[in-house]
Motif scaffolding. Structure first.
Motif: not given
Length: 388
Positions: A76, A79, A81-82, A104-106, A108, A189
């Protein structure tokens, strides 16, 4: 496990060869990914099936080479955010396979390039199943990942001269150097629409032994205004903030070596009505401040599927720790053990009988992991509400 165990596949014609050397002489060969170089640290394993970026950026993994039991990483991508911190804290990554494409669309970015950009070395193509069995049977052990041409003999010498995790205070390497405030709620989440938020946020001081971003997000989501202080903060500095509650964070290394943190918590315990909440290392430091003793686990608890509970109640928890508190060392007239790890019956949570103080060994912020234990944040808030 053979001292010259072979990987499942030889490096490809354009791949850079990499070595993994353990202090017991075990040698594994594979392919490099991430940065090219050499990293020495404690070799541990994580059993989670997801959340590799959260693991790699968790400050509690400082000084460690993490073996992932899930067979493929990078699926994935990565990104912002994770991330649990601005950059990775693992010293090295050990994987069976690396996904050739992030899907994954998330996403980066690409895991390989991201690790290279942060100077984190990796080795892929090793038999991680055999390695984990070796660690499970023999215990966590120092090792080295190398892809810069260093000889196995030189690596073994470096590994054997490296310090053990036992006795190491690593909090100064990961703690903030300056106080700061945090006001960002949690991401997608969790359901952030919690009921009964206070009109006036609860003032919480968080002691940063290596705090994860998700913990700060959960505190805010539950109605707290958080000021984060360095691990070496004095009791006077904490009380100057006029906290309604104090949070003791997770962190790397040996809790018994964090003498300043233990002394701070002893002082906080002398404030009889001040709520305290500790997670992971914070829980261990709380236990030590109460007169308990800690010990090093053979290979630690690192994963998303550890059952913890008390009679009639079980939580599936996310864990990352290599030390635990001896149950028999805690003063029974003052402390109650509320949860045990149901795999090995080590202490998983405790509370004080006559003060608003408790700690959990596992991670209720669940990043990554199940959300079973999120109620502990609400419990902390309830203690502050009662005091207010």
């Amino acid at each position: 496990m053979s001292s010259t165990a072979s990987p499942p596949a030889a490096p490809g014609p354009t791949a850079t060869a990499a070595l993994l050397v353990l202090a017991d002489g075990t040698l594994l060969r594979g392919e490099a990914f991430g940065a090219i170089g050499t990293a020495v640290g404690e070799v541990v394993f994580n059993t989670g099936m997801t959340g590799y970026q959260e693991v790699m950026t968790d400050p509690s993994y400082s000084g460690q080479l993490v073996t992932f039991t899930y067979p493929e990483l990078g699926n994935t991508g990565v990104n912002a955010a994770d991330q649990e911190a601005p950059h990775p804290h693992v010293r090295g990554v050990i994987a069976r396979e690396l996904a050739p494409v992030a899907s994954s669309w998330r996403a980066e970015g690409d895991l390989d390039q991201w690790l290279a950009g942060h100077g984190v070395v990796g080795i892929r193509g090793v038999d991680t199943r055999a390695l984990v069995r070796h660690l499970r049977e023999g215990g966590a052990i120092n090792g080295a990942i190398s892809s810069d041409g260093t000889t196995p003999q030189a690596l073994l010498a470096a590994v054997r001269s490296a310090p053990s995790m036992e006795g190491l205070n690593l909090t100064a390497q990961v703690s903030t150097r300056e106080p700061y405030t945090w006001s960002e709620p949690c991401g997608a989440t969790f359901d952030t629409r919690l009921q009964d938020r206070p009109a006036r946020p609860y003032r919480v001081v968080a002691i940063d032994f290596g705090i994860k971003r998700a913990i700060l997000e959960r505190l805010v989501a539950h109605g707290c205004s958080v000021t984060v202080l360095p691990a070496d903060s004095s009791l006077e500095a904490v009380l100057r903030e006029r906290p309604e509650g104090v949070f003791l964070s997770n962190g790397p290394g040996d809790p018994a070596a964090v003498s300043g943190g233990i002394a701070l918590v002893k002082g906080l315990l002398e404030q009889p009505d001040l709520p305290l909440f500790g997670i992971c290392m914070g829980h261990q430091i709380l236990g030590l401040a109460l007169g308990g003793r800690s010990f090093k686990l053979a290979y630690g608890h690192r994963g998303l599927n550890h059952p913890c509970g008390s009679p009639g109640q079980v939580e599936i928890t996310s864990q990352n720790h290599g030390f635990a508190i001896e149950a028999d060392s805690l003063p029974a007239e003052r402390v109650r053990i509320t949860h045990h790890n149901l795999n090995d019956h080590t202490v998983a949570a405790l509370e004080l009988l006559h003060q608003p103080v408790f700690g959990v060994q596992y991670h209720p912020e669940a990043s990554p992991g199940p959300h079973d234990a999120d109620h502990h944040f609400a419990r902390f808030v309830a203690l502050m509400a009662a005091r207010r």
